[in-house]
Enzyme design. Sequence first.
Site: not given
Length: 498
Positions: A261, A266, A273, A284, A343, A345, A347
Amino acid sequence: MVPTTPPPTLHVASGDLRAQEVDVLVAPAFKGEIEGPGTGAVLGALGLDGFPVSHAFRGDVGQTLRLAAPDLPARSVLLVGLGRMVDADAAALRDAAATAVRAVPDAPSLATTLAQIHPTAASVHAVAEGLLLGAHADQRWRTQGDERAPALTRATVLVPSSRSAGAREALARAAITAGATRTARELVTTPPADKTPAALAATLGELCADLDVEVWGPDELAASGCHATLAVGGGSEHGPRLLRLRYAPRGSTGRVALVGKGVTFDSGGLSLKDRTGMQAMKSDMAGAATVAAACAALGELGVRVTVDAWLPLVENLPGARSYRPGDVVSHPDGTTTEVVDTDAEGRLILADAVALAAATEPDAIVDVATLTGSAAHAVGAYAGALLCDDEGLLGALREAGRDSGERLWPLPLWPELDRFLRSDVADHRQVGDSPAGDPGSDAILAGLYLRRFVGEVPWLHCDLPAAWLGSGMGWGHLPEGATGFGVRTLLSWLGPDR
Ligand code: MN
Ligand code: MN
């Protein structure tokens, strides 16, 4: 700017710890007033009878005590605690070596008998990794050196003379594995403005210049059906990329796919967030950093399997072109996902990459990602959570974790949770909708969601809470901030013995 501290040079030597002409002698001690190899002799040379030399130092894990050494060639002695003797495995030696380096930041040189506790190449490798990882300090954005940054430039690992050939090989391997870990840390530490998807793709491509490298832009992503990745990256001015890496050794003994990933920052997107939730979100992309840093080291380690890496790189920002809760996005396998939370994102982009990898029918797919807060709730900050329903693959990764000293723990893929991924409008629902909310299940649901894209290929997902440790959380070989967690497990798994 102050550069990253270069790795210290490591040497193997045999002989008496007392006679070493270095700044600090690192002498191990166990709980229960038991001295480690060479420690009694060193204490004797200081005019001390042995333990306990102070009420404060009892040989507990993480404890250190520095003593002046007026009658020795060395300036001082550092006692380093290993806890109970029965618990002092290679992982404990790695952590003790790193703890020792950080306890004497002013010392340019040291010698240690830590690797004599177990006379194996694995313990020399672990001690060497600990020294190299403990000495790492990334100061690229400072104009003044940090006084906590270790000054270590030279370390001597004492071993019995009969073992010096094996020990030298172990040092050489540690230089590669610790070097890759340091690289991953530096990629994660890099500010998000300096690693937009295109910039990160270029950096990782350079890092892996010895491999086949391909960078896909929005056109290639669209042509290959990666519409979820395009949607997630839509809110940022810096559009998404997918980095493909291929390591193909001659006489390859197998073929595995790695997926990482790479969310370069993020913010949560429209499901924004809050201030604290966003603070460490440059980390991230740790999954992509872990995979790329490992891939860059495969050749040097003599890995014999073909490794294909699929690294989706996106920035998740709110903007006029952001994807929205309620949108439906499609994946390379043609299936669709209803977006619920922008949020979640990670997956979505992993689903695209995992589906691409699965279509090439590798022997196994391993994906690594900073995916859920739920994983940290389940296994804690110092670990990785494994989700896998292939016993062989799970066992192999757990063994690699034990070898690398990285704590990995399996979570279940309970089949009865899968129904919460049913959507009213699409093939999949991005996050679970269990009636009780059930926040503890999110790490599992993310795993169940990704499993829908792997087809028949054996697959393992590793959620990485330990990729980033908050302030004051540094412990053993893991510093606060970027840890590079996962790199050495991948290298151990893929290693030349595989
Ligand atoms: Mn997110
Ligand atoms: Mn994320």
